[in-house]
Design a protein around this motif. Structure first.
Motif, mmCIF file in Angstrom:
data_model
loop_
_atom_site.group_PDB
_atom_site.id
_atom_site.type_symbol
_atom_site.label_atom_id
_atom_site.label_comp_id
_atom_site.label_asym_id
_atom_site.label_seq_id
_atom_site.Cartn_x
_atom_site.Cartn_y
_atom_site.Cartn_z
ATOM 1 N N VAL A 64 21.942 -20.223 16.940
ATOM 2 C CA VAL A 64 20.816 -19.310 16.717
ATOM 3 C C VAL A 64 19.571 -19.819 17.420
ATOM 4 N N ASN A 65 19.350 -21.125 17.377
ATOM 5 C CA ASN A 65 18.189 -21.722 18.035
ATOM 6 C C ASN A 65 18.267 -21.572 19.547
ATOM 7 N N VAL A 66 19.474 -21.715 20.103
ATOM 8 C CA VAL A 66 19.645 -21.573 21.549
ATOM 9 C C VAL A 66 19.364 -20.143 21.993
ATOM 10 N N VAL A 67 19.954 -19.174 21.279
ATOM 11 C CA VAL A 67 19.786 -17.776 21.666
ATOM 12 C C VAL A 67 18.351 -17.307 21.427
ATOM 13 N N GLY A 68 17.702 -17.789 20.388
ATOM 14 C CA GLY A 68 16.355 -17.333 20.069
ATOM 15 C C GLY A 68 15.265 -18.140 20.743
ATOM 16 N N ASN A 69 15.201 -19.424 20.433
ATOM 17 C CA ASN A 69 14.100 -20.267 20.900
ATOM 18 C C ASN A 69 14.195 -20.550 22.394
ATOM 19 N N ALA A 92 28.670 -27.492 38.025
ATOM 20 C CA ALA A 92 27.972 -26.204 38.141
ATOM 21 C C ALA A 92 26.546 -26.344 37.629
ATOM 22 N N SER A 93 25.628 -25.647 38.275
ATOM 23 C CA SER A 93 24.210 -25.744 37.943
ATOM 24 C C SER A 93 23.664 -24.362 37.630
ATOM 25 N N LEU A 94 23.038 -24.248 36.465
ATOM 26 C CA LEU A 94 22.386 -22.985 36.120
ATOM 27 C C LEU A 94 21.105 -22.778 36.909
ATOM 28 N N TRP A 95 20.545 -23.844 37.468
ATOM 29 C CA TRP A 95 19.381 -23.702 38.344
ATOM 30 C C TRP A 95 19.749 -22.878 39.570
ATOM 31 N N ARG A 96 20.893 -23.171 40.178
ATOM 32 C CA ARG A 96 21.327 -22.392 41.332
ATOM 33 C C ARG A 96 21.628 -20.949 40.946
ATOM 34 N N VAL A 97 22.228 -20.767 39.783
ATOM 35 C CA VAL A 97 22.492 -19.405 39.314
ATOM 36 C C VAL A 97 21.188 -18.636 39.128
ATOM 37 N N LEU A 98 20.206 -19.287 38.527
ATOM 38 C CA LEU A 98 18.919 -18.630 38.293
ATOM 39 C C LEU A 98 18.218 -18.295 39.601
ATOM 40 N N LEU A 155 18.105 -24.927 30.054
ATOM 41 C CA LEU A 155 19.268 -24.673 30.901
ATOM 42 C C LEU A 155 20.383 -25.679 30.639
ATOM 43 N N LYS A 156 20.027 -26.913 30.334
ATOM 44 C CA LYS A 156 21.053 -27.902 29.989
ATOM 45 C C LYS A 156 21.761 -27.517 28.694
ATOM 46 N N ARG A 157 21.017 -26.994 27.735
ATOM 47 C CA ARG A 157 21.633 -26.545 26.483
ATOM 48 C C ARG A 157 22.507 -25.321 26.720
ATOM 49 N N PHE A 158 22.064 -24.421 27.605
ATOM 50 C CA PHE A 158 22.883 -23.267 27.949
ATOM 51 C C PHE A 158 24.211 -23.698 28.589
ATOM 52 N N LYS A 159 24.123 -24.650 29.489
ATOM 53 C CA LYS A 159 25.334 -25.094 30.178
ATOM 54 C C LYS A 159 26.309 -25.750 29.210
ATOM 55 N N SER A 160 25.789 -26.552 28.277
ATOM 56 C CA SER A 160 26.683 -27.196 27.308
ATOM 57 C C SER A 160 27.429 -26.162 26.474
ATOM 58 N N LEU A 161 26.842 -24.997 26.295
ATOM 59 C CA LEU A 161 27.507 -23.933 25.552
ATOM 60 C C LEU A 161 28.473 -23.143 26.441
ATOM 61 N N LEU A 162 28.101 -22.926 27.700
ATOM 62 C CA LEU A 162 28.919 -22.105 28.588
ATOM 63 C C LEU A 162 30.205 -22.803 29.022
ATOM 64 N N ALA A 193 15.901 -18.978 24.696
ATOM 65 C CA ALA A 193 15.788 -17.759 25.499
ATOM 66 C C ALA A 193 14.335 -17.384 25.728
ATOM 67 N N GLN A 194 13.481 -17.617 24.741
ATOM 68 C CA GLN A 194 12.056 -17.358 24.925
ATOM 69 C C GLN A 194 11.446 -18.327 25.928
ATOM 70 N N ARG A 195 11.913 -19.553 25.953
ATOM 71 C CA ARG A 195 11.432 -20.515 26.948
ATOM 72 C C ARG A 195 11.815 -20.078 28.364
ATOM 73 N N VAL A 196 12.980 -19.466 28.502
ATOM 74 C CA VAL A 196 13.395 -18.952 29.803
ATOM 75 C C VAL A 196 12.454 -17.843 30.257
ATOM 76 N N TYR A 197 12.087 -16.971 29.341
ATOM 77 C CA TYR A 197 11.152 -15.886 29.681
ATOM 78 C C TYR A 197 9.798 -16.445 30.116
ATOM 79 N N GLU A 198 9.266 -17.400 29.378
ATOM 80 C CA GLU A 198 7.955 -17.968 29.714
ATOM 81 C C GLU A 198 7.990 -18.685 31.054
ATOM 82 N N ALA A 199 9.091 -19.372 31.341
ATOM 83 C CA ALA A 199 9.188 -20.092 32.613
ATOM 84 C C ALA A 199 9.204 -19.137 33.793
ATOM 85 N N ASN A 200 9.899 -18.009 33.663
ATOM 86 C CA ASN A 200 9.940 -17.041 34.756
ATOM 87 C C ASN A 200 8.654 -16.239 34.862
#
Length: 480
Positions: free
Chosen positions: A232-237, A120-126, A419-426, A239-246
């Motif tokens: 905490v780093n994943v949810v905070g740091n 599964a790829s979070l890139w496709r989900v995004l 996104l790779k860190r998100f997937k490792s958690l999901l 997540a902000q990188r996701v916002y900046e990328a979009n």
């Protein structure tokens, strides 16, 4: 009977999940209804439809979005009363976490069902989540590029040709002035709309991912090799990188479109000599590729150090009494300071790379024009003033694409790591839902095939002779 009904209601909630009727995801064309209202030139404010605590962008019209006038009243309140006025403001439901979390959860489940957890790829989900907004952003980018190229191609060149003739009239000059205002104003307005679309996209994606990750974290069976600090780093740091990328990432599409259209007009204006400047522009792309790889490497290296620092701080705060008792303050402080110095070195290297990329991007148009003019003059090619200034204006119009491209590449590189860190958690194992059933109406708790031991505790509210106990019914035990 009331207790029995409350137990059945609780059992129903556990099996069906929370009530989400207020934030149910819309499907089909219905999900665009609220966004389509932003196309109205003017939208009067109504407190019945839009509470005053809601973010003003929710009821902004087309002109209000173009000129960002929806911020005027909010900025005035901040100026008069301070930033405390933002405490009671909340986002529109379509921008908040609930709806976006539901959508990302559905898309992620469909992705896992179709390809499995590992593939599964979070890139496709995004991309599926922001497909419509990405298409609209691309259309606005095309309009911005069109206005940028037409300004030197039509207005500046014809105006310079008109000035070289000698017969100058003020009425004609006013026409060229209005044309310049029209094209530059159109470029600025469409650029502002593009930015606001990407910002809102970033907010929705960030809220969707944060809701999805939080929902996953509370259902984890165990942390395995992860720590609370890393979560905490994943949810905070991240997540902000996701916002900046979009918010900034879609502008990477500006560079190839601007370069292609600018090269075509440059060849039409100066002939094959314009390809010299185009080659210099093209040469910047391998540089951005190298910068992207370096940024990704530094980002991955920095994340490891950041997680280590957060983990150390978590241990310090958790066992602060033990550390104070054994007087370990200085060793812990020195360890954290060393980790922070390593993290600072990585951040400085990343800033240097970003600075070099930005500086080179602004120098590329200068090198392109100088190299082109030197080659033309050395070859005795007739280079007129209107053509020279038009070509310089064209390169300056193409400068924005190179200026924003380093930031887009950097944000997309960091997004790939996040996104790779998100997937490792999901893909981590969740706690299985425990289904239970109460068979006796007068029972609060029942155990099946259980071996139990308990002390006899006197009930102070009853008589001294009355005690709590457990009755045995076959293979079941009932608390009474």
């Amino acid at each position: 009977m009331d207790d029995r009904q409350s137990v059945l209601e609780l059992e129903g909630r556990l099996e069906t999940g929370p009530e989400l009727s207020t934030c149910r995801e819309r499907r089909g064309f219905r999900k665009y209804q609220k966004n389509m209202k932003h196309l109205l030139p003017y939208r009067p404010y109504s407190i019945d439809k839009y509470p005053k605590e809601e973010f003003p962008l929710a009821y902004a019209g087309c002109f209000s979005c173009m000129f960002y006038s929806w911020m005027s009243n909010l900025m005035y309140k901040i100026w008069r009363k301070g930033v405390g006025v933002l405490d009671g403001i909340y986002l529109s439901p379509i921008d908040a976490t609930e709806q976006n979390e539901l959508r990302f959860e559905r898309l992620w489940n469909e992705e896992v069902k179709a390809r499995g957890k590992e593939d599964a790829s979070l890139w496709r989900v995004l991309l599926r989540a922001i497909k419509s907004r990405l298409i609209i952003t691309f259309i606005f980018i095309l309009i911005v590029v069109t206005f940028s190229i037409l300004t030197p191609a039509l207005v500046i060149r014809n105006f310079l040709d008109y000035l070289t003739r000698g017969d100058v009239k003020f009425s004609t000059g006013y026409i060229y002035l209005l044309g310049l205002v029209f094209f530059e104003g159109g470029r600025s307005i469409t650029g502002a709309l593009t930015w606001i679309i990407t910002y809102v996209t970033g907010i929705r994606v960030r809220n969707g991912f944060m809701g999805l990750l939080f929902k996953k974290i509370v259902r984890l069976k165990g942390l395995k090799d992860k720590t609370v600090g890393e979560l905490v780093n994943v949810v905070g740091n991240d997540a902000q990188r996701v916002y900046e990328a979009n918010a900034v990432g879609p502008f990477i599409l500006v560079a190839p479109i601007t370069l292609l259209s600018g090269s075509i007009y440059g060849v039409f204006l100066l002939g094959p000599w314009a390809l010299i400047g185009c080659v210099i522009f093209f040469a910047f792309y391998p540089i951005t590729g190298i910068i992207s790889r370096i940024t990704t490497y530094l980002r991955r290296k920095g994340i490891v150090i950041t997680d280590k620092r957060v983990r150390m701080m978590t241990e310090l705060l958790t066992y602060v009494k033990l550390i104070k008792m054994y007087a370990w303050e200085k060793p812990f402080a020195n360890t954290i300071a060393d980790i922070r110095s390593q993290e600072r070195v990585i951040l400085e290297k990343s800033a240097y790379v970003q600075g070099i990329s930005t500086g080179v991007a602004y120098l590329v148009p200068v090198f392109s024009s100088v190299a082109t003019f030197i080659a033309m003059v050395a070859s005795d090619v007739n280079l007129t003033v209107p053509k020279a200034f038009t070509y310089i204006s064209l390169l300056n119009a193409m400068r924005f694409s190179l200026g924003v491209m380093p930031y887009s590449v950097k944000s997309l590189s960091e997004l790939s790591v996040s996104l790779k860190r998100f997937k490792s958690l999901l893909i981590m194992e969740e706690i299985e839902d425990l289904k239970w059933e109460v068979t006796h109406e007068d029972s609060a708790v029942e155990f099946l095939n259980a071996n139990l031991t308990w002390p006899i505790v006197s009930n102070p509210l009853l008589n001294d002779n009355e005690e709590y106990g457990i009755e045995h019914h076959g293979t079941k035990w009932k608390l009474c």
